[in-house]
Design a protein around this motif. Sequence first.
Motif, mmCIF file in Angstrom:
data_model
loop_
_atom_site.group_PDB
_atom_site.id
_atom_site.type_symbol
_atom_site.label_atom_id
_atom_site.label_comp_id
_atom_site.label_asym_id
_atom_site.label_seq_id
_atom_site.Cartn_x
_atom_site.Cartn_y
_atom_site.Cartn_z
ATOM 1 N N VAL A 105 0.658 -1.131 -0.098
ATOM 2 C CA VAL A 105 -0.009 0.010 -0.283
ATOM 3 C C VAL A 105 0.620 1.023 -0.056
ATOM 4 C CG1 VAL A 105 -1.616 1.246 1.366
ATOM 5 C CG2 VAL A 105 -1.933 -1.001 1.182
ATOM 6 N N MET A 106 1.827 1.288 0.725
ATOM 7 C CA MET A 106 2.728 2.461 0.972
ATOM 8 C C MET A 106 3.432 2.730 -0.485
ATOM 9 S SD MET A 106 1.691 4.034 3.501
ATOM 10 C CE MET A 106 2.666 5.255 3.332
ATOM 11 N N SER A 107 4.092 1.902 -1.108
ATOM 12 C CA SER A 107 4.382 1.966 -2.295
ATOM 13 C C SER A 107 3.660 2.553 -3.364
ATOM 14 C CB SER A 107 4.995 0.739 -2.841
ATOM 15 O OG SER A 107 5.603 0.476 -4.232
ATOM 16 N N ILE A 108 2.365 2.295 -3.352
ATOM 17 C CA ILE A 108 1.212 2.893 -4.215
ATOM 18 C C ILE A 108 1.062 4.315 -3.862
ATOM 19 C CG2 ILE A 108 -0.867 2.755 -5.223
ATOM 20 C CD1 ILE A 108 -0.685 -0.442 -4.616
ATOM 21 N N VAL A 109 0.782 4.417 -2.733
ATOM 22 C CA VAL A 109 0.247 5.659 -2.001
ATOM 23 C C VAL A 109 1.568 6.722 -2.118
ATOM 24 C CG1 VAL A 109 -0.138 7.100 0.185
ATOM 25 C CG2 VAL A 109 -1.259 4.953 -0.385
ATOM 26 N N SER A 110 2.786 6.468 -2.016
ATOM 27 C CA SER A 110 3.986 7.101 -2.159
ATOM 28 C C SER A 110 3.982 7.871 -3.549
ATOM 29 C CB SER A 110 5.191 6.490 -1.823
ATOM 30 O OG SER A 110 5.521 5.547 -2.578
ATOM 31 N N LYS A 111 3.571 6.903 -4.538
ATOM 32 C CA LYS A 111 3.738 7.459 -5.899
ATOM 33 C C LYS A 111 2.438 8.279 -6.397
ATOM 34 C CE LYS A 111 6.341 3.347 -6.700
ATOM 35 N NZ LYS A 111 6.341 2.146 -7.139
ATOM 36 N N LEU A 112 1.349 8.017 -5.541
ATOM 37 C CA LEU A 112 0.060 8.544 -6.367
ATOM 38 C C LEU A 112 -0.697 9.248 -4.944
ATOM 39 C CD1 LEU A 112 -1.058 5.380 -8.343
ATOM 40 C CD2 LEU A 112 0.074 7.730 -9.069
ATOM 41 N N ARG A 113 -0.249 9.714 -3.920
ATOM 42 C CA ARG A 113 -0.894 10.168 -2.804
ATOM 43 C C ARG A 113 -1.946 11.088 -3.292
ATOM 44 N NH1 ARG A 113 -0.244 9.738 2.181
ATOM 45 N NH2 ARG A 113 2.238 8.993 2.172
ATOM 46 N N PRO A 114 -1.841 12.038 -4.173
ATOM 47 C CA PRO A 114 -3.054 12.948 -4.348
ATOM 48 C C PRO A 114 -4.387 12.168 -4.746
ATOM 49 C CG PRO A 114 -1.179 14.077 -4.979
ATOM 50 C CD PRO A 114 -0.694 12.593 -4.591
ATOM 51 N N LEU A 115 -4.081 11.249 -5.834
ATOM 52 C CA LEU A 115 -5.004 10.494 -6.309
ATOM 53 C C LEU A 115 -5.648 9.503 -5.574
ATOM 54 C CD1 LEU A 115 -6.461 9.721 -9.032
ATOM 55 C CD2 LEU A 115 -4.572 8.007 -9.339
ATOM 56 N N ILE A 116 -4.942 8.894 -4.686
ATOM 57 C CA ILE A 116 -5.384 7.889 -3.612
ATOM 58 C C ILE A 116 -6.166 8.749 -2.477
ATOM 59 C CG2 ILE A 116 -4.608 6.299 -2.054
ATOM 60 C CD1 ILE A 116 -4.166 5.298 -4.781
ATOM 61 N N ASP A 117 -5.775 9.638 -2.110
ATOM 62 C CA ASP A 117 -6.270 10.586 -0.984
ATOM 63 C C ASP A 117 -7.786 10.772 -1.664
ATOM 64 O OD1 ASP A 117 -4.364 9.986 0.813
ATOM 65 O OD2 ASP A 117 -3.624 12.140 0.478
ATOM 66 N N GLU A 118 -7.863 11.343 -2.791
ATOM 67 C CA GLU A 118 -9.093 11.726 -3.407
ATOM 68 C C GLU A 118 -10.255 10.510 -3.617
ATOM 69 O OE1 GLU A 118 -12.218 14.052 -5.048
ATOM 70 O OE2 GLU A 118 -10.458 14.339 -3.752
ATOM 71 N N PHE A 119 -9.477 9.290 -4.137
ATOM 72 C CA PHE A 119 -10.464 8.282 -4.166
ATOM 73 C C PHE A 119 -10.913 7.933 -2.542
ATOM 74 C CE2 PHE A 119 -8.957 6.722 -8.454
ATOM 75 C CZ PHE A 119 -9.448 7.819 -9.031
#
Length: 132
Positions: A105-119
Motif C-alpha cells: 500500500v505504501m509503495s502505491i500511496v507514495s507514488k500517487l498520494r493525491p489521487l489515492i487520497d481523493e479516491f
Amino acid sequence: YCHRKKRRVCFTIWSPGTNVNSKRDVALSKDVLQFTNYDQAVQFFSQSPLQRVISRAVYSEEYLESLLECIEGTRGGDGEDAASASESVSSAEKERVVKQHNASVMSIVSKLRPLIDEFRRRKECIENEHAN
C-alpha cells in the motif's frame, strides 16, 4: 464489506487467454496518468484493469481485513474447532501479512498520494450516503 450493510462477496474467474495482463494492463506509467481532473481519473480507472493496482491502496482496510480472515480460515481443517483454529495462526504470521500489505500500500500511496487520497475521500462520501 461495511459492518452496517449486508456482507458482500467478490470473486474472480480466471480463464486462459493471450490478450490479458499486457504491460498496459498492469503497469501504471506517466503516459497513463494524464488526467486534468479527478473525474477523468475515476472514469479511467472504472474501465481499466489498472484499477487492480490502486484498489489495494484505496480499500486498504478492507483488503487487510480480508487477508487476515483468509489466513485464519486456512487452519483447522482436521476437526479443530474455530477457537483452536484461530489460535493456531501465529502472531508472527499475522504480522508478516500485515507488513507485506502495508509495504504494498505504501509503495502505491507514495507514488500517487493525491489521487489515492481523493479516491479514499470519495469512497468515504459514498459510504456515508449509504449509511443515511
